[in-house]
Design a protein around this motif. Structure first.
Motif, mmCIF file in Angstrom:
data_model
loop_
_atom_site.group_PDB
_atom_site.id
_atom_site.type_symbol
_atom_site.label_atom_id
_atom_site.label_comp_id
_atom_site.label_asym_id
_atom_site.label_seq_id
_atom_site.Cartn_x
_atom_site.Cartn_y
_atom_site.Cartn_z
ATOM 1 N N TYR A 70 34.632 46.702 37.361
ATOM 2 C CA TYR A 70 34.408 45.947 38.599
ATOM 3 C C TYR A 70 35.627 45.077 38.863
ATOM 4 C CZ TYR A 70 29.532 47.286 37.839
ATOM 5 O OH TYR A 70 28.379 48.009 37.637
ATOM 6 N N ASP A 71 35.927 44.832 40.133
ATOM 7 C CA ASP A 71 37.085 44.004 40.468
ATOM 8 C C ASP A 71 36.751 42.515 40.557
ATOM 9 O OD1 ASP A 71 38.803 46.114 40.485
ATOM 10 O OD2 ASP A 71 39.020 46.244 42.663
ATOM 11 N N TYR A 72 35.497 42.167 40.757
ATOM 12 C CA TYR A 72 35.137 40.748 40.806
ATOM 13 C C TYR A 72 35.256 40.128 39.418
ATOM 14 C CZ TYR A 72 30.609 42.573 39.179
ATOM 15 O OH TYR A 72 29.622 43.215 38.477
ATOM 16 N N PHE A 73 35.265 38.811 39.374
ATOM 17 C CA PHE A 73 35.379 38.094 38.109
ATOM 18 C C PHE A 73 33.982 37.726 37.625
ATOM 19 C CE2 PHE A 73 39.193 36.978 40.664
ATOM 20 C CZ PHE A 73 40.105 37.739 39.939
ATOM 21 N N ASP A 74 33.653 38.145 36.439
ATOM 22 C CA ASP A 74 32.317 37.976 35.884
ATOM 23 C C ASP A 74 31.996 36.493 35.687
ATOM 24 O OD1 ASP A 74 29.950 38.005 34.465
ATOM 25 O OD2 ASP A 74 30.604 39.499 33.009
ATOM 26 N N PRO A 75 30.970 35.967 36.362
ATOM 27 C CA PRO A 75 30.639 34.534 36.224
ATOM 28 C C PRO A 75 30.240 34.144 34.815
ATOM 29 C CG PRO A 75 29.553 35.489 38.146
ATOM 30 C CD PRO A 75 30.114 36.638 37.353
ATOM 31 N N ALA A 76 29.806 35.100 33.992
ATOM 32 C CA ALA A 76 29.360 34.776 32.639
ATOM 33 C C ALA A 76 30.514 34.594 31.663
ATOM 34 C CB ALA A 76 28.417 35.868 32.119
ATOM 35 N N GLU A 77 31.733 34.960 32.069
ATOM 36 C CA GLU A 77 32.877 34.846 31.168
ATOM 37 C C GLU A 77 33.477 33.443 31.224
ATOM 38 O OE1 GLU A 77 33.753 36.885 29.000
ATOM 39 O OE2 GLU A 77 32.756 38.749 29.579
ATOM 40 N N PRO A 78 33.857 32.890 30.088
ATOM 41 C CA PRO A 78 34.343 31.503 30.070
ATOM 42 C C PRO A 78 35.641 31.273 30.830
ATOM 43 C CG PRO A 78 34.607 32.547 27.911
ATOM 44 C CD PRO A 78 33.762 33.465 28.731
ATOM 45 N N GLY A 79 36.442 32.323 31.013
ATOM 46 C CA GLY A 79 37.706 32.128 31.726
ATOM 47 C C GLY A 79 37.577 32.186 33.231
ATOM 48 N N THR A 80 36.410 32.570 33.742
ATOM 49 C CA THR A 80 36.253 32.757 35.187
ATOM 50 C C THR A 80 36.474 31.475 35.998
ATOM 51 O OG1 THR A 80 34.863 34.711 34.962
ATOM 52 C CG2 THR A 80 34.624 33.445 36.988
ATOM 53 N N PRO A 81 35.949 30.308 35.609
ATOM 54 C CA PRO A 81 36.202 29.105 36.417
ATOM 55 C C PRO A 81 37.688 28.823 36.621
ATOM 56 C CG PRO A 81 34.424 28.691 34.868
ATOM 57 C CD PRO A 81 35.014 30.024 34.494
ATOM 58 N N THR A 82 38.499 29.103 35.622
ATOM 59 C CA THR A 82 39.942 28.902 35.763
ATOM 60 C C THR A 82 40.511 29.828 36.819
ATOM 61 O OG1 THR A 82 40.151 28.233 33.447
ATOM 62 C CG2 THR A 82 42.153 28.988 34.545
ATOM 63 N N ILE A 83 40.085 31.085 36.811
ATOM 64 C CA ILE A 83 40.582 32.071 37.774
ATOM 65 C C ILE A 83 40.176 31.699 39.195
ATOM 66 C CG2 ILE A 83 40.488 34.505 38.450
ATOM 67 C CD1 ILE A 83 39.800 35.122 35.482
ATOM 68 N N LEU A 84 38.938 31.231 39.362
ATOM 69 C CA LEU A 84 38.402 30.966 40.692
ATOM 70 C C LEU A 84 39.062 29.780 41.385
ATOM 71 C CD1 LEU A 84 34.570 31.593 40.234
ATOM 72 C CD2 LEU A 84 36.401 33.201 40.801
ATOM 73 N N ARG A 85 39.778 28.954 40.645
ATOM 74 C CA ARG A 85 40.444 27.810 41.267
ATOM 75 C C ARG A 85 41.541 28.240 42.231
ATOM 76 N NH1 ARG A 85 40.968 24.763 35.483
ATOM 77 N NH2 ARG A 85 38.779 24.087 35.298
ATOM 78 N N ARG A 86 42.013 29.483 42.108
ATOM 79 C CA ARG A 86 43.120 29.946 42.942
ATOM 80 C C ARG A 86 42.659 30.733 44.166
ATOM 81 N NH1 ARG A 86 47.649 33.155 40.168
ATOM 82 N NH2 ARG A 86 48.705 32.525 42.079
ATOM 83 N N GLY A 87 41.473 30.451 44.682
ATOM 84 C CA GLY A 87 41.065 31.159 45.887
ATOM 85 C C GLY A 87 39.662 31.708 45.869
#
Length: 283
Positions: A191-208
């Protein structure tokens, strides 16, 4: 010293997790504050598990009224005006939302993208879900590189065309990625979306914010193999030079049916350019 896991502590841990702090950073904070390692781990594990369940529950349902990138296909057009080029509508699928496009790129544009990307190719990486960084992944055996958004006149022209085509601002897109798949290379279904259950996702989501749509453009044609497959939909899109496949996902969840991959190249090589679109301005 006798230590008690209070409601105040649980509330603080929940707030910190919701703000995007990693599990390790919270554990470090507890230890620095003098908490016994065993008790700190117990307190954190309980609240972290609750936080992960909440994220997964939120991701499972689409946001009410959420707008997504999409093409205007209300009147079943054969072609769409993308500003500087008429793009063919080859095929559409409602669920998942998939649109196969023809003539999105000219032969000269395909060649120019390949020529600009070739000297900068390295082994392709994937998102490191634990940290939000990148890592080598045996499921992805291509070579690739990223252009910066608007890096050249060619990139700016194509990005403006894509923005008009899918009704989404240019600044809501990541920089274009170009990939080369030689014989035997593939990208297994993902999947291309970022998995909300993964601990690194909040960091990724800060950029858009989340990714909400993908456009894969074919820059060359392998002799055999190399199609874009959607296993849940039973669909395979042939890699035809100048064509593209667009798909969107209204939430980061498998229910979108957007599991997809790059089938192994059997003979020849395949070049593609991928454009990921985000919820907000990507910086």
């Amino acid at each position: 010293m006798h230590q008690i896991i209070t409601p105040e502590l649980r509330s603080w841990l929940q707030e910190q997790a919701a703000e995007g702090h990693s599990r390790q950073s919270l554990l470090d904070a507890l230890l620095k504050a003098g908490w016994q390692p065993e008790l700190a781990a117990v307190a954190l594990d309980s609240e972290w598990a609750a936080h992960q369940r909440q994220q997964a529950s939120t991701a499972a349902a689409p946001a009410q009224g959420q707008r997504l990138p999409d093409l205007d296909l209300a009147l079943s057009p054969r072609q769409i005006d993308a500003g500087d080029r008429w793009v063919d509508v080859v095929a559409t699928l409602a669920t998942p939302r998939v649109v196969v496009l023809g003539n999105l790129l000219s032969a000269d544009e395909c060649d120019a993208l390949v020529a600009a990307a070739r000297p900068r190719l390295t082994r392709s990486l994937t998102v490191q879900t634990q940290t939000g960084g990148e890592e080598l992944n045996p499921d992805r055996t291509s070579q690739g590189m990223f252009f910066s958004r608007g890096e050249s006149e060619l990139l700016a022209r194509i990005e403006a065309r894509i923005a008009r085509l899918v009704n989404w601002p240019v600044d809501h897109g990541e920089g274009m990625q170009v990939l080369r798949y030689g014989a035997g290379a593939q990208y297994k279904p993902h999947y291309d979306y970022f998995d909300p259950a993964e601990p690194g996702t909040p960091t990724i989501l800060r950029r858009g914010g989340q990714r909400v749509a993908t456009l894969v453009m074919y820059l060359s044609e392998p002799v055999r193999g190399g199609g874009t497959v959607f296993p849940d939909a039973g669909l395979e899109v042939a890699p035809v030079r100048g064509n593209a496949v667009f798909f969107s996902y209204d939430r980061p969840h498998p229910a979108t049916g957007t599991l997809h991959g790059g089938a192994p190249v059997i003979e020849g090589e395949k070049w593609v350019a991928t454009k990921w679109l985000r919820e907000r301005v990507f910086e």
